[in-house]
Design an enzyme around this catalytic site. Structure first.
Site: not given
Ligand code: GLU
Length: 477
Positions: A252-254
Site C-alpha cells: 500500500s501507499k505507506r
C-alpha cells in the site's frame, strides 16, 4: 464456444495499483498464451467512488503497459456495453428473475440498524453477518416501511449449503453457507452490488476463466450461489496471491510508490514493469529473469503462479529497468527521454539531436531510471557545468595543476579529429609531467566535467570538443 475468454474488471475508484496491473497482466498473458480473448470491463456502479479521471488514467496506463484488450471501451464486441453503468437495464431484468423465483427479498434496514446488529454480534463473539431481519416480513409490513419512505435494498436468500469449487491455483476451496448472511445484490439506490453484477456480466460475456486476486476468494462463494440461482454454469476460477510490502502486509501507499502512474513518472519503462510484475510469484516455466513479452506469453502457466504472497522489491525493478534502458536503441531512448529532459530544464527542441544522441548513447549504461537523466548529462552543458567540492579539492593538488596546464598547452595548438587529439594529448602529458594513472585522469575528469565520477573520458572529450574543453580547463585552474 471453445475459445478461452478472460477479463480484467477494474473499478475506477483510484489510480491503477501495481497489484491490479499484475491481475490484468495475468489475464492478458493467459489469453495470449491460449489464443483467447482479453476483455476489459469497467466496474463503475459505485457512483460515489468512481471517477471519470481515474477511468481515463486507467485506460492510459493499460495502453502504456501494452496490455491491449480485444473487447472493451473503444473496442466493440458482441457482449457490450463494457461499462457496468451502461448495463443497468440488464441487472434490473436479472433482479426480476430472482424476485420471481422468490430467491431474494427487499431489506429495509438502515445503515445504523445494520451497524448495531454487527456490534451486538461482535460483542457476543459471533461472526458478524446479516441475521435476516427483513427476510420474513409480511406484505403489509413491507408496505408500511415503504410508506415511511424507506427504499429497500435486495438481499439474496442464502441457503444452508456447502460451496465447493476447484481453484486453478489453490486447489479445492470450501465455504460453509451457514457462515454467510443473506447478502445485498441491489443497493437501496437501485445500483447493483459487485457480486451480483459480476456474475451476470461474466456469464453474459462468456467468460471462461476468472483470474483475480485472492482477496476475492470469499466473494467467489457468494458468486457461485448466484450462478446456481440463475442456473448459469460458473467459470473456472483462479485466485492469485497479492503483492506484499517488505513487512509482508498488502502493498500500500505507506510502502512507497504503488501505482503504475507513479512508476511511469519515475522513469520506469513499461517493458521493465511488465517483466517485473510477471516475475513476481514466478508464473513462468522459464527460469530466466529477463523475458520479452513473447517469452512471457509462451512461458506463462496459471498453475505455476505462487500461492504465497509475492514481495515487491523496487530494487529488483530498478535492476530490470537499467537492463531495458541499456538495451534500448538510442534513438528510441532519446524519444522516451524527451519529457524527462524537458522536465529537468533541458530545452530539447533547441538541442542538436545528433549531439544529444551521442550523449545518450554514452550515459545510457549508467541510467537506472529515465527520470535521473538530468544528473547524467549536465556535464555536457555549459550552463550546468560547475565544480563539485570534491573536484575542487582534487584540482588543488600540485600534480593536478601540472596536468591541467600541460593539457591546455597541448590543446591550444592541436588539430585533427577529437579522438586523435585526446590520445595524443594524454601521451604528451605523461611524457611532460611524468604523471600517470589516476593522478593523471582524475584531474582531467574533474576539470572538464566538474565531477569526480562519470562516463568514459575520451568519449566525453569527443562530445565536448577542443574549444569547450579548453574553456573548462581555464575555469578549473
Ligand atoms: N471490480 C472488482 C475489483 O476491482 C473486480 C474483481 C473481479 O475481478 O471480479 O476488485
Amino acid at each position: 464456444m471453445d475459445k478461452y475468454r478472460v477479463r480484467f474488471a477494474p473499478s475506477p475508484t483510484g489510480e491503477l495499483h501495481v497489484g491490479n496491473a499484475r491481475t490484468a497482466l495475468f489475464n492478458w498473458m493467459f489469453a495470449r498464451h491460449h489464443g483467447g480473448s482479453f476483455i476489459l470491463r469497467i466496474e463503475d456502479t459505485d457512483e460515489s467512488r468512481s471517477d471519470i479521471t481515474y477511468q481515463k488514467n486507467l485506460l492510459n496506463d493499460l495502453d502504456w503497459l501494452g496490455l491491449d484488450w480485444d473487447e472493451g471501451p473503444g473496442k466493440d464486441g458482441s457482449c457490450g456495453p463494457y461499462k457496468q453503468s451502461e448495463r443497468l437495464e440488464i441487472y434490473k431484468k436479472h433482479l426480476q428473475k430472482l424476485i420471481d423465483a422468490d430467491l431474494v427479498y427487499p431489506c429495509y434496514c438502515t445503515e445504523e440498524e445494520l451497524e448495531e446488529e454487527r456490534q451486538t454480534l461482535i460483542l457476543s463473539k459471533r461472526m458478524p453477518r446479516y441475521m435476516g431481519k427483513c427476510r420474513n416480513l409480511t406484505a403489509k409490513e413491507r408496505k408500511k416501511l415503504e410508506e415511511d419512505g424507506r427504499n429497500p435494498s435486495y438481499r439474496f436468500k442464502v441457503q444452508p449449503q456447502v460451496i465447493e469449487f476447484k481453484d486453478l491455483i489453490r486447489g479445492i476451496m470450501k465455504f460453509e453457507g451457514e457462515t454467510i448472511g443473506d447478502f445485498i445484490i441491489v443497493r437501496s439506490n437501485g445500483m447493483p452490488a459487485y457480486n451480483f453484477a459480476v456474475v451476470i456480466d461474466d456469464h453474459l460475456m462468456d467468460i471462461t476463466h476468472v483470474i483475480r486476486g485472492e482477496d476475492h476468494l470469499s466473494n467467489t462463494a457468494l458468486q457461485i450461489m448466484l450462478y446456481r440461482a440463475f442456473g448459469f454454469a460458473p467459470p473456472t476460477f483462479a485466485h492469485h496471491s497479492l503483492i506484499l510490502g517488505k513487512d509482508r502486509t498488502k502493498l500500500s501507499k505507506r510502502h512507497g510508490s504503488v501505482s503504475v502512474g507513479e512508476f511511469r513518472k519515475k522513469g520506469i519503462l513499461p517493458e521493465a514493469l511488465i517483466n517485473y510484475l510477471g516475475l513476481l510469484g514466478s508464473s513462468f516455466t522459464d527460469s530466466r529473469e529477463v523475458l520479452s513479452r513473447k517469452e512471457m506469453i509462451s512461458g506463462f502457466t496459471l498453475e505455476r503462479a505462487s500461492k504465497s504472497g509475492a514481495i515487491f522489491d523496487e530494487e529488483k525493478l530498478h535492476w530490470l529497468n537499467a537492463i531495458y534502458i541499456r538495451n534500448c536503441n538510442t534513438k528510441e531512448l532519446a524519444e522516451r527521454l524527451t519529457p524527462f529532459l524537458d522536465q529537468a530544464g533541458y530545452k530539447t527542441d533547441t538541442i542538436d539531436p545528433k549531439w544529444l544522441n551521442e550523449i545518450i548513447d554514452l550515459v545510457k549504461t549508467d541510467l537506472i531510471t529515465l527520470a535521473e537523466i538530468g544528473n547524467h548529462i549536465d556535464i555536457f552543458f555549459d550552463d550546468k557545468y560547475k565544480l563539485t567540492a570534491e573536484a575542487k579539492k582534487l584540482l588543488e593538488r600540485d600534480s593536478s595543476g601540472k596536468v591541467i596546464k600541460v593539457f591546455s598547452e597541448y590543446l591550444e595548438t592541436a588539430t585533427g579529429n577529437p579522438k586523435d587529439i585526446y590520445s595524443a594529448a594524454i601521451k604528451y602529458i605523461k611524457e611532460r609531467t611524468g604523471v600517470k594513472g589516476k593522478e593523471l585522469f582524475m584531474p582531467i575528469r574533474a576539470a572538464i566535467t566538474g565531477k569526480v565520477h562519470g562516463p568514459e573520458l575520451d568519449k566525453v572529450f569527443m562530445i565536448l570538443g577542443r574549444e569547450c574543453t579548453l574553456k573548462r580547463l581555464s575555469f578549473a585552474t
